[in-house]
Design a protein around this motif. Structure first.
Motif, short mmCIF file in Angstrom:
data_model
loop_
_atom_site.label_atom_id
_atom_site.label_comp_id
_atom_site.label_asym_id
_atom_site.label_seq_id
_atom_site.Cartn_x
_atom_site.Cartn_y
_atom_site.Cartn_z
N GLN A 3 -76.01 -32.09 -0.09
CA GLN A 3 -76.32 -31.31 -1.28
C GLN A 3 -75.89 -32.02 -2.56
O GLN A 3 -76.34 -31.66 -3.65
CB GLN A 3 -75.66 -29.93 -1.20
N ALA A 4 -75.01 -33.01 -2.43
CA ALA A 4 -74.51 -33.72 -3.61
C ALA A 4 -74.20 -35.16 -3.23
O ALA A 4 -73.77 -35.44 -2.11
CB ALA A 4 -73.26 -33.04 -4.17
N THR A 167 -69.94 -27.73 -4.80
CA THR A 167 -70.23 -27.96 -3.39
C THR A 167 -68.94 -28.22 -2.63
O THR A 167 -67.91 -28.53 -3.21
CB THR A 167 -71.17 -29.18 -3.20
N SER A 168 -69.03 -28.11 -1.31
CA SER A 168 -67.89 -28.46 -0.48
C SER A 168 -67.90 -29.96 -0.24
O SER A 168 -68.96 -30.62 -0.35
CB SER A 168 -67.97 -27.73 0.86
N GLN A 171 -70.45 -31.31 2.21
CA GLN A 171 -71.85 -31.37 1.77
C GLN A 171 -72.10 -32.56 0.83
O GLN A 171 -73.22 -32.73 0.37
CB GLN A 171 -72.22 -30.07 1.06
N CYS A 172 -71.05 -33.37 0.60
CA CYS A 172 -71.16 -34.50 -0.33
C CYS A 172 -71.29 -35.81 0.42
O CYS A 172 -70.72 -35.99 1.50
CB CYS A 172 -69.92 -34.57 -1.23
#
Length: 222
Positions: A3-4, A167-168, A171-172
């Motif tokens: 997500q990131a 984000t967590s 998720q990176c």
């Protein structure tokens, strides 16, 4: 799902030697009194004035400006540490993009991926260089070693990026060209990706989840 993405700057977004070799050559000539002094000073930061290249084990590749100043100060007795750091940060640098950054970052953003930069350079320098290339607006966070979160290989600045991006860590994806980048990402609990536009080779970066020639391959890899 990613997500990131958190990018390192030098050696990742920018080609390391193409960006920093001309800068270092000019700095050495500026700070030194003769050829012997220039070679001694460049040697202490792992830079070869003849080839215009950094050694693979150069201590400044993943370091901060403070680290570079500390290495040079024993050979610069007339300089104050704070003044030397300020002098280095004030010197112009011309970033050499590792790929067509605007197109890449636009594509990633269109996929809904949030983007950040965490560099061991100063935040001000990072913003100035990214703005000069007209790509700063693609990033939701830009953090330097002096932003109050520490420096790589500590996990803290990457975790700060994740918080800013909403984000967590899981998720990176951390993308970088040095072991400092990879170790920081791993310590933060992130996936890691090495790129070969810095000084380290594929064997050194093999501790990452994967290694790519450069960030232009990132969309297909994702």
């Amino acid at each position: 799902m990613t997500q990131a993405i958190i990018f390192d700057k030098d050696g990742t977004l920018f080609s390391f030697n193409k960006t920093w070799a001309p800068w270092c050559t000019a700095l050495m000539r500026d700070l030194t009194r003769d050829e012997g002094h220039a070679r001694a000073l460049s040697g202490c930061v792992g830079f070869d004035l003849d080839t215009g290249l950094y050694a693979t084990n150069s201590p400044v590749i993943a370091g901060t400006p403070d680290d570079s100043a500390d290495l040079m100060l024993p050979l610069l007795p007339d300089w104050d540490r704070t003044e030397l750091i300020a002098h280095m940060l004030s010197r112009p640098v011309t970033p050499a993009p590792a790929t067509e950054l605007n197109a890449l970052l636009t594509l990633l953003g269109a996929r809904g991926i949030k983007l950040a930069v965490m560099t061991n350079d100063s935040e001000g320098a990072a913003r100035e260089q990214l703005t000069a290339l007209d790509v700063a607006h693609h990033f939701d966070a830009i953090i330097g070693y002096d932003s109050g979160h520490g420096a790589k290989p500590d996990a803290a600045p990457l975790l700060a990026c994740a918080t800013m991006l909403g984000t967590s860590a899981a998720q990176c994806l951390m993308v970088g060209d040095s072991l400092h980048d990879i170790h920081a990402g791993q310590a933060a609990g992130m996936r890691t990706l090495g790129v070969l536009t810095g000084i380290a080779g594929a064997e050194i970066l093999s501790v990452a989840d994967s290694v790519l020639p450069d960030i232009s391959h990132l969309p297909d890899w994702l």
